[in-house]
Write a protein that holds these residues in place. Structure first.
Motif, PDB file in Angstrom:
ATOM      1  N   LEU A 122     -71.135  -3.357 -29.721  1.00 25.29           N
ATOM      2  CA  LEU A 122     -70.016  -3.682 -30.609  1.00 25.29           C
ATOM      3  C   LEU A 122     -68.724  -3.886 -29.826  1.00 25.29           C
ATOM      4  CD1 LEU A 122     -68.991  -3.975 -33.548  1.00 25.29           C
ATOM      5  CD2 LEU A 122     -68.527  -1.514 -33.492  1.00 25.29           C
ATOM      6  N   LEU A 123     -68.453  -3.015 -28.876  1.00 19.55           N
ATOM      7  CA  LEU A 123     -67.247  -3.148 -28.072  1.00 19.55           C
ATOM      8  C   LEU A 123     -67.253  -4.454 -27.276  1.00 19.55           C
ATOM      9  CD1 LEU A 123     -64.593  -1.756 -27.055  1.00 19.55           C
ATOM     10  CD2 LEU A 123     -65.966  -0.982 -25.124  1.00 19.55           C
ATOM     11  N   TRP A 124     -68.405  -4.812 -26.697  1.00 12.80           N
ATOM     12  CA  TRP A 124     -68.483  -6.032 -25.908  1.00 12.80           C
ATOM     13  C   TRP A 124     -68.449  -7.286 -26.782  1.00 12.80           C
ATOM     14  CZ3 TRP A 124     -68.237  -6.948 -20.711  1.00 12.80           C
ATOM     15  CH2 TRP A 124     -68.075  -5.805 -19.928  1.00 12.80           C
ATOM     16  N   ILE A 125     -68.929  -7.206 -27.999  1.00 12.25           N
ATOM     17  CA  ILE A 125     -68.788  -8.334 -28.932  1.00 12.25           C
ATOM     18  C   ILE A 125     -67.321  -8.515 -29.279  1.00 12.25           C
ATOM     19  CG2 ILE A 125     -69.244  -9.072 -31.311  1.00 12.25           C
ATOM     20  CD1 ILE A 125     -72.071  -7.893 -30.991  1.00 12.25           C
ATOM     21  N   ILE A 126     -66.626  -7.418 -29.578  1.00 14.77           N
ATOM     22  CA  ILE A 126     -65.192  -7.503 -29.899  1.00 14.77           C
ATOM     23  C   ILE A 126     -64.430  -8.044 -28.700  1.00 14.77           C
ATOM     24  CG2 ILE A 126     -63.145  -6.107 -30.389  1.00 14.77           C
ATOM     25  CD1 ILE A 126     -64.985  -4.309 -32.092  1.00 14.77           C
ATOM     26  N   LYS A 127     -64.795  -7.581 -27.501  1.00 16.87           N
ATOM     27  CA  LYS A 127     -64.139  -8.071 -26.273  1.00 16.87           C
ATOM     28  C   LYS A 127     -64.349  -9.575 -26.103  1.00 16.87           C
ATOM     29  CE  LYS A 127     -64.576  -8.188 -21.328  1.00 16.87           C
ATOM     30  NZ  LYS A 127     -64.759  -9.616 -21.229  1.00 16.87           N
TER      31      LYS A 127
END
Length: 131
Positions: A122-127
């Motif tokens: 999720l964090l890397w998708i948001i990034k």
């Protein structure tokens, strides 16, 4: 006088006796991720030191960090942070006597496994969406 069965048993339990459980694997992963975070934070410190010195050292650390290996290190560092955080929450709940039954232990082990992976992705998708 000891019986014959007692002589064949080991003195203390170890991994060859127990069937591997998810809670056992998550406990080992918690310890490994904690140790890995020490090494990864040292690498982060070296990167920041290189950035602070500037010049060719900054160019070198920037080149290393922006490559595939640097990206994988940062991705795995992200997972280690989330996994270790959720493992700490799991242990804090156990310290308070919560979720100590077999179903509760399994639930928390699955939550730390899937939660760590899910939060990392999720964090890397948001990034990637943020640019």
């Amino acid at each position: 006088m000891a019986n014959a069965g007692a002589e064949k048993r080991p003195l203390s339990p170890h991994l060859t006796i127990f069937r591997p459980w998810l809670t056992m694997a998550m406990s080992m992963a918690h310890r490994i991720s904690g140790a890995a975070l020490y090494i990864l934070m040292a690498l982060l410190g070296l990167f920041l030191l290189g950035a602070g010195f500037g010049g060719w050292l900054h160019a070198l650390t920037g080149w290393l960090a922006s490559g595939f290996i640097g990206g994988m290190i940062v991705f795995l560092m992200t997972w280690a942070i989330f996994h270790h955080l959720l493992g700490g929450v799991r242990h804090a709940l156990w310290d308070r006597g919560l979720y100590m039954d077999p179903q509760g232990r399994e639930l928390l082990a699955q939550a730390s496994l899937y939660g760590g992976v899910g939060l990392t992705v999720l964090l890397w998708i948001i990034k990637s969406l943020a640019g």
